[in-house]
Design an enzyme around this catalytic site. Structure first.
Site, PDB file in Angstrom:
ATOM      1  N   ALA A 253       0.811  -1.311  -0.167  1.00  0.00           N
ATOM      2  CA  ALA A 253       0.010   0.123  -0.022  1.00  0.00           C
ATOM      3  C   ALA A 253       0.897   1.139   0.120  1.00  0.00           C
ATOM      4  O   ALA A 253       0.188   2.175   0.194  1.00  0.00           O
ATOM      5  CB  ALA A 253      -0.989  -0.222   1.356  1.00  0.00           C
ATOM      6  N   ALA A 254       2.131   1.227   0.011  1.00  0.00           N
ATOM      7  CA  ALA A 254       2.834   2.442  -0.113  1.00  0.00           C
ATOM      8  C   ALA A 254       2.831   3.397  -1.293  1.00  0.00           C
ATOM      9  O   ALA A 254       2.452   4.450  -1.297  1.00  0.00           O
ATOM     10  CB  ALA A 254       4.388   2.100  -0.283  1.00  0.00           C
ATOM     11  N   GLY A 255       2.407   2.794  -2.384  1.00  0.00           N
ATOM     12  CA  GLY A 255       1.997   3.292  -3.696  1.00  0.00           C
ATOM     13  C   GLY A 255       0.767   3.823  -3.756  1.00  0.00           C
ATOM     14  O   GLY A 255       0.341   4.885  -4.287  1.00  0.00           O
ATOM     15  N   ASP A 256      -0.232   3.100  -3.042  1.00  0.00           N
ATOM     16  CA  ASP A 256      -1.646   3.625  -2.806  1.00  0.00           C
ATOM     17  C   ASP A 256      -1.718   4.843  -2.035  1.00  0.00           C
ATOM     18  O   ASP A 256      -2.308   5.966  -2.158  1.00  0.00           O
ATOM     19  CB  ASP A 256      -2.619   2.640  -2.240  1.00  0.00           C
ATOM     20  CG  ASP A 256      -2.657   1.427  -3.144  1.00  0.00           C
ATOM     21  OD1 ASP A 256      -2.291   1.542  -4.393  1.00  0.00           O
ATOM     22  OD2 ASP A 256      -2.778   0.346  -2.717  1.00  0.00           O
TER      23      ASP A 256
END
Length: 314
Positions: A253-256
């Site tokens: 979820a870092a990209g999210d």
């Protein structure tokens, strides 16, 4: 890029239950190993980005489908508790989408997505978001929903004067006409390489990939490079943004978190450069915690990290 009179974000995307195992290393094919932890939380790239945008302080509505199984209530509650408006969320008979995630001791992961209810999203459901007189300046969408529906959402948003942001994940071959519908595309290095055919190994090759997107009609290409930062490419310039150093625990979820904060900060009226700075901080903070949506930071945490980073470099 365009704007409308509201300050919100419309997210059209996936919502899943994330089943995550943690172990020192990932198993080899055919191998069984012992893990040390397990979590069951809200996930899905659409839901994660909706949560991030809401925590960033923007009003958020989400167009998505969940099922009628035991996971559905957890997914809806996770979105609602973050402040996401669920008036456009639909329950479909059958199972909610799931993601099976494995995380190793370095924080790296691999993920298998099973869309299930997410595959039931329809053009009519997307149309509802544009028919009720509640415009938003920013659309966020991704590729865990059928590609024709992501394209349809981008087209409707472009016709409505919204700024359109596509996170092209999971990477897929996309129709040529999609690129002219996109203001900002935010692939990571592997997604950029898959789509453009250009190996992305550093900032220079990221810039080359970014130019491919711009040449195909995208206004701005923002290539994320994990610990190496990000590269922004437009028709006029290439700009590099340094990463904020952190100790990774789980990159899920870092990209999210990055995409959600980018969209929300733009929707709240900030410049693209300010939005990227917030997105970089949000993505960095997300890798320091386990889980998908539980790892997404609050606006206060992001602002505090930016202040610390500014003091350290100033």
């Amino acid at each position: 890029m365009n704007s409308t009179s509201s300050s919100g974000v419309l997210v059209v995307g996936s919502a899943t239950a994330d089943l995550t195992t943690f172990s020192d290393r990932l198993p080899k094919p055919g191998e069984t190993i012992l893990g040390d932890d397990f979590t069951l939380v809200l996930g899905g790239k659409g839901a994660n980005q909706a949560v991030a945008a809401a925590l960033a302080g923007a009003p958020v509505r989400m167009v998505a489908c969940i099922g009628t199984d035991l996971f559905a209530g957890m997914v809806a509650e996770g979105l609602s508790s973050a402040g996401v408006d669920l008036s456009l969320l639909r329950r479909i008979p059958g199972p909610t989408g799931i993601a099976h995630i494995r995380v190793d001791g370095s924080g790296e992961n691999d993920i298998v997505i099973v869309p299930l209810a997410n595959s039931a999203l329809s053009e009519e459901q997307i149309d509802e978001a544009f028919a009720d007189g509640r415009p938003a300046p920013v659309l966020l969408t991704q590729l865990e929903i059928p590609i024709p529906l992501a394209t349809y959402a981008l087209r409707r948003a472009r016709e409505s004067g919204m700024t359109t942001i596509l996170d092209p994940a999971p990477a897929a071959h996309l129709p040529e006409d999609i690129w002219t519908l996109i203001d900002i595309v935010v692939p990571n290095e592997s997604e950029a390489e898959f789509i453009t055919g250009i190996p992305v190994i550093d900032a220079a090759s990221a810039a080359d990939a970014g130019r491919w997107f711009v040449q195909h009609g995208v206004t701005s290409a923002l290539i994320t490079l994990a610990g190496a930062g990000a590269v922004l490419v437009t028709a006029d310039a290439v700009e590099r943004f340094a990463a904020i150093p952190v100790q990774p625990v789980d990159t899920t979820a870092a990209g999210d978190a990055f995409a959600g904060y980018l969209g929300a900060t733009l929707a709240l009226g900030a410049s693209l450069e300010t939005a990227i700075a917030s997105a970089m901080a949000a993505g960095a903070l997300a890798v320091t915690k386990r889980g998908a949506s539980p790892s997404i930071p609050t606006r206060g945490e992001v602002d505090a990290m930016l202040a610390r980073s500014s003091a350290a470099t100033g």
